[in-house]
Write a protein that holds these residues in place. Structure first.
Motif, PDB file in Angstrom:
ATOM      1  N   ASP A   1      13.509  12.197   9.416  1.00  0.00           N
ATOM      2  CA  ASP A   1      14.099  13.030   8.329  1.00  0.00           C
ATOM      3  C   ASP A   1      14.282  12.035   7.092  1.00  0.00           C
ATOM      4  O   ASP A   1      14.631  10.982   7.078  1.00  0.00           O
ATOM      5  CB  ASP A   1      15.114  13.494   8.793  1.00  0.00           C
ATOM      6  N   TRP A   2      14.231  13.176   5.914  1.00  0.00           N
ATOM      7  CA  TRP A   2      14.539  12.348   4.574  1.00  0.00           C
ATOM      8  C   TRP A   2      15.916  12.055   4.528  1.00  0.00           C
ATOM      9  O   TRP A   2      16.898  12.533   4.763  1.00  0.00           O
ATOM     10  CB  TRP A   2      14.150  13.562   3.580  1.00  0.00           C
TER      11      TRP A   2
ATOM     12  N   ALA B   1       1.224   4.088   1.168  1.00  0.00           N
ATOM     13  CA  ALA B   1       0.937   5.562   1.523  1.00  0.00           C
ATOM     14  C   ALA B   1       1.971   6.501   1.029  1.00  0.00           C
ATOM     15  O   ALA B   1       3.160   5.870   0.556  1.00  0.00           O
ATOM     16  CB  ALA B   1       1.317   5.627   3.083  1.00  0.00           C
ATOM     17  N   LEU B   2       1.595   7.630   0.358  1.00  0.00           N
ATOM     18  CA  LEU B   2       2.585   8.775   0.177  1.00  0.00           C
ATOM     19  C   LEU B   2       2.720   9.561   1.212  1.00  0.00           C
ATOM     20  O   LEU B   2       1.829  10.356   1.606  1.00  0.00           O
ATOM     21  CB  LEU B   2       1.625   9.558  -1.143  1.00  0.00           C
ATOM     22  N   ILE B   3       4.027   9.877   1.612  1.00  0.00           N
ATOM     23  CA  ILE B   3       4.296  10.476   2.575  1.00  0.00           C
ATOM     24  C   ILE B   3       4.951  11.857   2.452  1.00  0.00           C
ATOM     25  O   ILE B   3       5.964  11.979   1.702  1.00  0.00           O
ATOM     26  CB  ILE B   3       5.124   9.806   3.680  1.00  0.00           C
ATOM     27  N   PRO B   4       4.645  13.024   2.821  1.00  0.00           N
ATOM     28  CA  PRO B   4       5.543  14.214   2.380  1.00  0.00           C
ATOM     29  C   PRO B   4       6.407  14.561   3.499  1.00  0.00           C
ATOM     30  O   PRO B   4       6.114  14.363   4.633  1.00  0.00           O
ATOM     31  CB  PRO B   4       4.259  15.288   2.505  1.00  0.00           C
ATOM     32  N   LEU B   5       7.906  14.770   3.115  1.00  0.00           N
ATOM     33  CA  LEU B   5       8.794  15.103   3.909  1.00  0.00           C
ATOM     34  C   LEU B   5       9.610  16.400   3.831  1.00  0.00           C
ATOM     35  O   LEU B   5       9.534  16.780   2.521  1.00  0.00           O
ATOM     36  CB  LEU B   5       9.835  13.972   3.947  1.00  0.00           C
ATOM     37  N   PRO B   6       9.879  16.979   4.620  1.00  0.00           N
ATOM     38  CA  PRO B   6      10.516  18.353   4.584  1.00  0.00           C
ATOM     39  C   PRO B   6      12.069  18.047   3.893  1.00  0.00           C
ATOM     40  O   PRO B   6      12.567  17.355   4.363  1.00  0.00           O
ATOM     41  CB  PRO B   6      10.753  18.856   6.063  1.00  0.00           C
ATOM     42  N   THR B   7      12.482  18.949   2.711  1.00  0.00           N
ATOM     43  CA  THR B   7      13.647  18.927   2.050  1.00  0.00           C
ATOM     44  C   THR B   7      14.611  19.464   2.665  1.00  0.00           C
ATOM     45  O   THR B   7      15.849  19.370   2.604  1.00  0.00           O
ATOM     46  CB  THR B   7      13.325  19.483   0.678  1.00  0.00           C
TER      47      THR B   7
ATOM     48  N   ARG C   1      14.699  22.525 -11.234  1.00  0.00           N
ATOM     49  CA  ARG C   1      14.933  23.584 -11.816  1.00  0.00           C
ATOM     50  C   ARG C   1      15.275  24.748 -10.879  1.00  0.00           C
ATOM     51  O   ARG C   1      14.929  25.955 -11.116  1.00  0.00           O
ATOM     52  CB  ARG C   1      14.026  24.268 -13.101  1.00  0.00           C
ATOM     53  N   GLY C   2      15.775  24.413  -9.882  1.00  0.00           N
ATOM     54  CA  GLY C   2      15.902  25.465  -8.713  1.00  0.00           C
ATOM     55  C   GLY C   2      15.011  25.861  -7.752  1.00  0.00           C
ATOM     56  O   GLY C   2      15.101  26.811  -7.102  1.00  0.00           O
ATOM     57  N   ALA C   3      13.801  25.386  -8.188  1.00  0.00           N
ATOM     58  CA  ALA C   3      12.663  25.704  -7.307  1.00  0.00           C
ATOM     59  C   ALA C   3      12.579  25.491  -6.083  1.00  0.00           C
ATOM     60  O   ALA C   3      11.884  26.033  -4.948  1.00  0.00           O
ATOM     61  CB  ALA C   3      11.273  24.971  -7.987  1.00  0.00           C
ATOM     62  N   SER C   4      13.432  24.338  -5.721  1.00  0.00           N
ATOM     63  CA  SER C   4      13.623  24.098  -4.141  1.00  0.00           C
ATOM     64  C   SER C   4      12.340  23.886  -3.337  1.00  0.00           C
ATOM     65  O   SER C   4      12.139  24.561  -2.490  1.00  0.00           O
ATOM     66  CB  SER C   4      14.586  25.236  -3.578  1.00  0.00           C
ATOM     67  N   PRO C   5      11.612  22.718  -4.026  1.00  0.00           N
ATOM     68  CA  PRO C   5      10.113  22.613  -3.022  1.00  0.00           C
ATOM     69  C   PRO C   5      10.613  22.255  -1.728  1.00  0.00           C
ATOM     70  O   PRO C   5      11.518  21.867  -1.296  1.00  0.00           O
ATOM     71  CB  PRO C   5       9.733  21.345  -3.916  1.00  0.00           C
ATOM     72  N   ALA C   6       9.778  22.894  -0.717  1.00  0.00           N
ATOM     73  CA  ALA C   6       9.878  22.500   0.650  1.00  0.00           C
ATOM     74  C   ALA C   6       9.604  21.122   1.189  1.00  0.00           C
ATOM     75  O   ALA C   6      10.043  20.897   2.126  1.00  0.00           O
ATOM     76  CB  ALA C   6       8.797  23.604   1.534  1.00  0.00           C
ATOM     77  N   THR C   7       8.905  20.546   0.304  1.00  0.00           N
ATOM     78  CA  THR C   7       8.671  19.188   0.780  1.00  0.00           C
ATOM     79  C   THR C   7       8.755  18.111  -0.325  1.00  0.00           C
ATOM     80  O   THR C   7       8.579  18.511  -1.549  1.00  0.00           O
ATOM     81  CB  THR C   7       7.201  18.740   1.193  1.00  0.00           C
ATOM     82  N   VAL C   8       9.201  17.034  -0.387  1.00  0.00           N
ATOM     83  CA  VAL C   8       9.118  15.794  -1.176  1.00  0.00           C
ATOM     84  C   VAL C   8       8.181  14.772  -0.733  1.00  0.00           C
ATOM     85  O   VAL C   8       8.168  14.345   0.531  1.00  0.00           O
ATOM     86  CB  VAL C   8      10.602  15.404  -1.350  1.00  0.00           C
ATOM     87  N   GLU C   9       7.450  14.014  -1.735  1.00  0.00           N
ATOM     88  CA  GLU C   9       6.507  13.099  -1.423  1.00  0.00           C
ATOM     89  C   GLU C   9       7.102  11.663  -1.884  1.00  0.00           C
ATOM     90  O   GLU C   9       7.627  11.295  -2.923  1.00  0.00           O
ATOM     91  CB  GLU C   9       5.183  13.201  -2.219  1.00  0.00           C
ATOM     92  N   VAL C  10       7.243  10.813  -0.567  1.00  0.00           N
ATOM     93  CA  VAL C  10       7.992   9.545  -1.048  1.00  0.00           C
ATOM     94  C   VAL C  10       6.574   8.464  -0.651  1.00  0.00           C
ATOM     95  O   VAL C  10       5.914   8.683   0.170  1.00  0.00           O
ATOM     96  CB  VAL C  10       9.178   9.344   0.111  1.00  0.00           C
TER      97      VAL C  10
END
Length: 264
Positions: A176-177, A236-242, A192-201
């Motif tokens: 988990d993030w 690596a760039l890893i997408p994680l659920p927010t 801006r409140g878009a609340s993306p489902a994933t974040v790339e770390v």
């Protein structure tokens, strides 16, 4: 096949600093991520190892670091002087190992130190199960007070997140993030409140076939002699659920024309 274990650590604090090859007396830089030398030294302190002890089984460990919250860079400018009004000592030592006075005499010295503030990293340490059992026990009940790079940077709780038999790459992509609720709120506002489902770390993993060479493989922690060598890593760039619901306003990139607004 020898059984192996991966230890998960959370390196988070108001301030942390990870020295690199640029470290000098006047200016103390920090790497953007925990270094391997720093992580192994941290575990050595937890085990109660003395600085001049050989690395021993700690040399067998491999690591991966994931920058869940990269933090921001803090510059600390300061001046140093002796309260007795005498000249400062230099970094040079004489034949007896004692520091010599500055020449010409200097009564004030300026310096600066850099820190990462409000950062959080997921660190996966992998090695033989027998070695990792001792390392894990020490991380949970350290012999020495732990610090994230400098003595003034103690880690926040929780420090140990657990162990698994999974390899480093799997752990870094599935865990988990680590962003706190406050950090998630700030991140959401930045979007801006878009609340993306994933974040790339971003992540850095030990890899003999990696295309990047870092000079932070520890050889020794003594104050003299060679202390580091090189190691190969891969990025690596890893997408994680927010944990955020994208909501009905979220749009898909499918069919998006980036030049449409230009009338092309």
């Amino acid at each position: 096949m020898t059984a192996s274990t991966t230890l998960l650590l959370r390196l988070a604090a108001p301030l942390q600093a990870w020295g690199d090859h640029r470290a000098v007396i006047e200016t103390r830089h920090t790497s953007p991520m925990p270094t391997k030398s720093g992580v192994i030294g941290l575990l050595g302190a937890a085990l109660g190892r003395e600085r001049d002890e050989p690395l021993g089984n700690l040399a067998e460990l491999t690591i991966g670091v994931r920058a869940d919250v990269p933090g921001t860079l803090l510059r600390d400018y300061h001046t140093v002087s002796d309260h007795r009004g005498v000249p400062l000592l230099s970094s040079k030592v004489n034949a007896k190992g004692h520091q010599v006075k500055t020449s010409p005499a200097r009564y004030t010295k300026t310096g600066e130190r850099f820190y990462l503030q409000d950062a959080a990293f997921l660190v996966a340490v992998h090695g033989p199960a027998s070695v990792m059992a001792d390392v894990t026990a020490a991380a949970k009940a350290p012999v020495a007070i732990l610090a994230l790079g400098r003595r003034s940077c103690p880690p926040t709780f929780p420090f140990v997140l657990g162990t698994t038999s999974d390899p480093i790459a799997d752990v870094l992509t599935s865990h988990d993030w680590l962003a706190s609720p406050q950090t998630r709120t700030v991140w959401q506002r930045q979007h801006r409140g878009a609340s993306p489902a994933t974040v790339e770390v971003s992540a850095v993993l030990d890899d003999p076939e990696g295309d990047t060479v870092l000079q932070d493989q520890p050889l020794s922690y003594t104050l003299s002699g060679p202390r580091h060598t090189s190691r190969r890593v891969r990025h690596a760039l890893i997408p994680l659920p927010t944990g955020f619901d994208p909501g009905p306003e979220a749009t898909s990139s499918e069919g998006h024309d980036p030049l449409a607004l230009l009338g092309w």
